[in-house]
Write a protein that holds these residues in place. Structure first.
Motif: not given
Ligand SMILES: Cc1cc2nc3c(=O)[nH]c(=O)nc-3n(C[C@H](O)[C@H](O)[C@H](O)COP(=O)(O)O)c2cc1C
Length: 364
Positions: A302-304, A328-330, A242-244, A127-129
């Protein structure tokens, strides 16, 4: 290798899940003698926390930090500094319906394949948390760096295809927190906001680019071969969910340039050999040049998302259509700004301590 620790001489270990009891960080290598209060850390956590604006998840957490060790009378003792934040607003039952359904684009399937079990409540550690520990650790790193005149700041440079116009470092610093998108170009910020709202209405999400800048970085940080400063920063950034992609200075555009366009000419400035420009982003040969370190990261949408997508119910092993509801974060880049700043600060603090420019044991 469990992979929950980062850094060498200034080293963080983060722990905790999105819906567990608490999350936190242990920092080893903080020199004695640094003034440190909960306020120093809280102000960075407040910029990261959920529920802070309409462009972040509505989960309502105050993320109040407690310093548990390593500080006496507001001064670090050289012992491990540990800090924690309680989870107070987790609604875990909201995730029950996807217990056996991996979310497309999230870490759910990969975690299940690796461990045979996953914490489906908010994604657990993916999670982003999870970034709470990084930001708390980063706040201490920033405090150390500020004593050496090093400043780290970041801003949203692009979101949903809308690009911010180029601005001076001073304008970026001044404007970045003036809007919820954290884009220093206020006109572009309005267009970005409209893009976020459209995506949200469509049940979709958008990504963007965050630029991280460090000024005051002395020449000579980084090791020549396997300890390059840019490699360490890239590792730090790619370790954030989420960093690619990561680039420095001219970045990927360098592939289409000529040497004469890419090279930073060298001039004499006050009797010192200095690059005239900064296409290199402050690092050549893996070692800082004394110019500002400029790094950009690509952040995916955001994937969700609530738009219907294909997935598999792994309990019944049948294909289904899934819509992800809940909080979720938009879009992630506005919340990524303090997280990416923290990762940059952690790498720089580690290199400053390793090279003897800070501490290593005591500032006293
Ligand atoms: C600050 C922050 C907030 C995030 N919020 C969400 C969220 O609300 N919903 C969600 O699906 N992913 C969220 N993510 C992304 C997921 O954590 C991330 O996509 C997942 O761990 C998979 O990793 P990857 O995208 O690097 O492959 C967030 C990431 C960060 C850094």
């Amino acid at each position: 290798m469990p992979g929950n620790s980062f850094g060498h001489s200034f080293r963080i270990t983060t722990w905790g899940e999105s819906h567990g009891k608490a999350l936190g960080v242990v920092i080893d290598g903080v020199p004695a003698g640094l003034e440190l209060s909960e306020y120093d850390v809280q102000k960075d956590l407040n910029r990261r926390r959920p529920g802070q604006s309409e462009v972040s998840t509505p989960r309502s957490e105050s993320d109040s930090v407690e310093i548990l060790s390593g500080v006496i009378d507001g001064i670090t003792t050289g012992m491990p500094v540990s800090m924690m934040v309680w989870n107070k607003n987790a609604k875990s039952s909201a995730y029950d319906y996807i217990k056996n359904i991996p979310r497309p684009g999230h870490a759910d399937l990969a975690y299940t394949e690796k461990y045979g079990i996953r914490d489906h409540r908010g994604g657990g550690r993916s999670s982003g948390r999870e970034t709470i520990g990084r930001v708390a650790g980063g706040a201490v790193a920033r405090k150390l760096l500020s004593q050496k005149g090093i400043d780290v700041f970041a801003h949203v440079a692009e979101l949903g295809g809308i690009k911010a116009k180029p601005l001076s470092f001073d304008e970026i610093r001044r404007n970045v927190d003036s809007n919820v998108v954290r884009c220093a170009d206020t006109e572009a910020a309005e267009k970005m906001l409209a893009k976020i709202n459209t995506a949200r209405t469509e049940g979709d999400s958008i990504g963007g680019i965050v630029e991280i800048i460090a000024t005051g970085v002395p020449a000579g940080l980084g090791e020549p071969v396997f300890g390059k400063l840019d490699a360490d920063i890239a590792c730090a950034m790619m370790g954030i969910g989420a960093v690619k992609g990561v680039e420095f200075g001219a970045g990927f555009e360098c592939a289409g340039m000529k040497g004469s366009q890419m090279n930073d000419a060298l001039i004499l400035s006050n009797g010192k050999v200095t690059p005239e420009s900064n296409q290199a982003g402050g690092i050549t040969g893996g070692i800082s040049t004394g110019m500002p370190v400029v790094c950009r990261i690509a952040v995916k949408p955001t994937p969700s998302i609530s738009k219907s997508q294909k997935s598999v119910d792994m309990g019944e092993m049948k294909e289904i259509d899934v819509e992800i509801h809940g909080r979720h974060d938009p879009t992630i880049p506005p919340r990524m700004v303090p997280v990416a700043e923290s990762m940059m600060a952690l790498v720089l603090a580690d290199h400053m301590v390793r090279s003897g420019r800070i501490g290593p044991d005591s500032l006293l």
